[in-house]
Design an enzyme around this catalytic site. Structure first.
Site, PDB file in Angstrom:
ATOM      1  N   GLU A 258       3.676   6.568  -3.988  1.00  0.00           N
ATOM      2  CA  GLU A 258       4.917   7.146  -4.495  1.00  0.00           C
ATOM      3  C   GLU A 258       5.172   8.460  -3.770  1.00  0.00           C
ATOM      4  O   GLU A 258       4.244   9.199  -3.475  1.00  0.00           O
ATOM      5  CB  GLU A 258       4.800   7.408  -6.001  1.00  0.00           C
ATOM      6  CG  GLU A 258       4.841   6.131  -6.802  1.00  0.00           C
ATOM      7  CD  GLU A 258       4.898   6.387  -8.300  1.00  0.00           C
ATOM      8  OE1 GLU A 258       5.367   7.449  -8.730  1.00  0.00           O
ATOM      9  OE2 GLU A 258       4.451   5.487  -9.033  1.00  0.00           O
TER      10      GLU A 258
ATOM     11  N   LYS B  79      -9.758  15.356  -2.250  1.00  0.00           N
ATOM     12  CA  LYS B  79      -9.343  16.660  -2.750  1.00  0.00           C
ATOM     13  C   LYS B  79      -9.677  16.695  -4.237  1.00  0.00           C
ATOM     14  O   LYS B  79      -9.151  15.915  -5.035  1.00  0.00           O
ATOM     15  CB  LYS B  79      -7.833  16.801  -2.519  1.00  0.00           C
ATOM     16  CG  LYS B  79      -7.251  18.111  -2.904  1.00  0.00           C
ATOM     17  CD  LYS B  79      -7.041  19.003  -1.688  1.00  0.00           C
ATOM     18  CE  LYS B  79      -6.546  20.387  -2.063  1.00  0.00           C
ATOM     19  NZ  LYS B  79      -7.468  21.195  -2.848  1.00  0.00           N
ATOM     20  N   ALA B  80     -10.609  17.586  -4.581  1.00  0.00           N
ATOM     21  CA  ALA B  80     -11.040  17.660  -5.980  1.00  0.00           C
ATOM     22  C   ALA B  80      -9.952  18.290  -6.840  1.00  0.00           C
ATOM     23  O   ALA B  80      -9.165  19.098  -6.375  1.00  0.00           O
ATOM     24  CB  ALA B  80     -12.316  18.476  -6.067  1.00  0.00           C
TER      25      ALA B  80
ATOM     26  N   CYS C 234      -0.990   3.034 -10.712  1.00  0.00           N
ATOM     27  CA  CYS C 234      -1.819   2.060  -9.976  1.00  0.00           C
ATOM     28  C   CYS C 234      -3.316   2.236 -10.161  1.00  0.00           C
ATOM     29  O   CYS C 234      -3.992   1.300 -10.601  1.00  0.00           O
ATOM     30  CB  CYS C 234      -1.465   2.132  -8.501  1.00  0.00           C
ATOM     31  SG  CYS C 234       0.288   1.944  -8.233  1.00  0.00           S
TER      32      CYS C 234
ATOM     33  N   PHE D 253       0.857  -1.188   0.000  1.00  0.00           N
ATOM     34  CA  PHE D 253       0.000   0.000   0.000  1.00  0.00           C
ATOM     35  C   PHE D 253       0.894   1.240   0.000  1.00  0.00           C
ATOM     36  O   PHE D 253       0.752   2.120   0.844  1.00  0.00           O
ATOM     37  CB  PHE D 253      -0.941  -0.016   1.212  1.00  0.00           C
ATOM     38  CG  PHE D 253      -1.804  -1.245   1.285  1.00  0.00           C
ATOM     39  CD1 PHE D 253      -2.957  -1.331   0.511  1.00  0.00           C
ATOM     40  CD2 PHE D 253      -1.463  -2.320   2.084  1.00  0.00           C
ATOM     41  CE1 PHE D 253      -3.754  -2.480   0.546  1.00  0.00           C
ATOM     42  CE2 PHE D 253      -2.244  -3.468   2.129  1.00  0.00           C
ATOM     43  CZ  PHE D 253      -3.398  -3.550   1.363  1.00  0.00           C
TER      44      PHE D 253
END
Ligand code: UGA
Length: 441
Positions: free
Chosen positions: A161, A257-258, A266, A158
């Site tokens: 990056e 967060k738009a 991924c 999980f």
């Protein structure tokens, strides 16, 4: 423990270096000579905060080796983690070519050595792969029996990056998919000292946990992106909406967060793979499809906002600065980055694009080149004399740019905030025409 890692890509290298930092002896193998050479000198082939420093440290302590010699790695390991890539095929399904090759090669060593080893799949695989695919390959190629002569496990990662080392060493949970108690104990020894809840399930559930988590996060963002587009039409502000909605602990404020959409190696790949599989099962996964469709068009919102500020349909000869190219900050990864469709559309509409990114320019230039596209080093160079600027990736260097910088350097100070990171009131007070995703006023 003696741990072998097959594949020194993102997951393999982070896993190896992190386990070594916990005192395990790590031996990694890769088929790419150049990569092996770099890593053995303590140079990370990927950009990841803290990775190179830790790599140098574990090499110096004699806890980390990397080689091209597969047999050496497997024969000297008690546990072998398969961390190879599972790339997407054109139909959205995944290729298991590298996983299959790794399983076959491990089996050859098992056949020779006849010593119990634990084989763990860490690569993201469609549920069922470890048990119905990897296990049988190893049994067939080695002539040995699962559970008796070797153990099999699935241990999803999980890692985000940019913060992957931290995510590895301080996980929310460690998921261990095993078929027997012995395998479970060996896995627990690998993670000895980790202060996280351990979730022990069967390998297929472990594989599914990874997909359900990633697909939920991607769907959550798509939902809030759709709400952002609606907020704009209603005259509301999505940032205010999200803040209050996120205070409900059943929802949580994370990953809503738009912006101009999700990318990376991924979310898009996992969504498509699960959707592909669900179609095979005859299940219509309408939610996954909708989240993917929403994400496909979300980058274009930035261009729509730009056109509405200009009040023009074409962008002929307009000089547009693009701040940020990587799919998210703190990485040079351009895979499925929203910057790609945005820049392509700007060029199609006749604009002159000047793009920048603190570290992703080299990777971007390999994907996108055009006579009207120029890459520059700094945001100041990018906005110089520009007719408008689109903030695409929210690097902290860009977030911290004061409105004055835009005002002084641009021909016409117009900002399209694709990540809603600037204080629109402050920018407008300074005479900047500001427009952002999900801001309807
Ligand atoms: C993702 C997951 O977060 C990891 O848990 C998982 O292990 C990893 O995929 C994987 O499967 O290997 P990553 O792709 O590195 O990690 O990036 P994220 O930080 O999750 O961001 C994904 C995308 O969502 C980015 O494009 C980002 O800009 C976007 N995003 C994220 C938003 O648009 N809004 C948010 O609130 C959060």
């Amino acid at each position: 423990m003696n741990i072998g890692i097959i594949g020194t890509g993102y997951v393999g290298l982070v896993t190896g270096v992190s386990f070594a930092s916990k005192g395990h002896m790590i031996r990694c193998v890769d088929v790419v000579e150049e990569k092996v050479e770099m890593i053995s000198k303590g140079i990370s082939p990927i950009y990841e905060e803290g990775l190179e420093l830790l790599l140098k440290d574990v090499i110096a302590k004699g806890l980390f080796e990397v080689t091209l010699d597969f047999e050496y790695v497997v024969s000297n390991s008690d546990v072998v983690f398969i961390c190879v890539g599972t790339p997407s095929l054109p139909d959205g399904s995944m290729s298991y070519e590298y996983v299959d090759n790794a399983a076959k090669e491990i089996a050859q060593v098992l056949r020779k050595q006849k010593k119990y080893k634990m084989i763990v799949v860490k690569s993201t695989c469609i549920p069922g792969t470890t048990i119905s695919h990897v296990g049988p390959i190893i049994e067939k190629e080695s002539g040995l029996k699962l559970g008796e002569n070797f153990g099999l496990g699935m241990n999803p990662e999980f890692l985000r990056e940019g913060v992957a080392i931290n995510d590895f060493l301080y996980p929310d949970r460690v998921v261990i998919g095993v078929t027997d108690e012995n395998a479970k104990n060996i896995m627990m020894q690998c993670y000895d000292g980790f202060l996280a809840p351990f979730v022990c399930v069967d390998p297929t559930s472990a594989e599914m946990i990874k997909y359900v988590a990633n697909c939920f996060l991607a769907t959550k963002i798509s939902y809030f992106n759709e709400m952002a587009n609606l907020a704009e039409s209603f005259g509301a502000d999505i940032n205010e909406v999200v803040e209050a909605v996120g205070m409900d602990h059943r929802i949580s404020e994370k990953f809503m967060k738009a912006g101009i959409g999700w990318g990376g190696s991924c979310f898009p790949k996992d969504m498509r793979a699960l959707l592909h599989k669900s179609k095979e099962f005859g299940i219509s996964s309408k939610i996954l499809q909708a989240a993917l469709d929403t994400n496909e068009v979300q980058p274009f919102e930035a261009v729509r906002l730009l056109k509405s500020v200009f009040q023009e349909e074409r962008l002929e000869a307009k000089k547009i600065a693009v701040l940020g190219l990587a799919f998210k900050p703190n990485t040079d990864d351009m895979r499925e980055a929203p910057s790609i469709p945005i820049i392509k559309l700007l060029l199609k509409e006749g604009a002159q694009v000047v793009a920048t990114d603190p570290i992703a320019v080299t990777s971007a230039a390999k994907i996108l080149s055009h006579q009207n596209l120029l890459y520059v080093k700094t945001p100041e160079e990018a906005i110089q004399n520009a007719d408008a600027c689109i903030l695409v990736t929210e690097w902290s260097d860009y977030i911290n740019l004061p409105p004055e910088t835009f005002k002084e350097n641009m021909k016409t100070p117009i900002i399209i905030d694709g990540r809603r990171v600037y204080n629109h009131q402050k920018f407008r007070e300074k005479g900047i025409k500001y427009s952002g995703i999900g801001l309807g006023r």
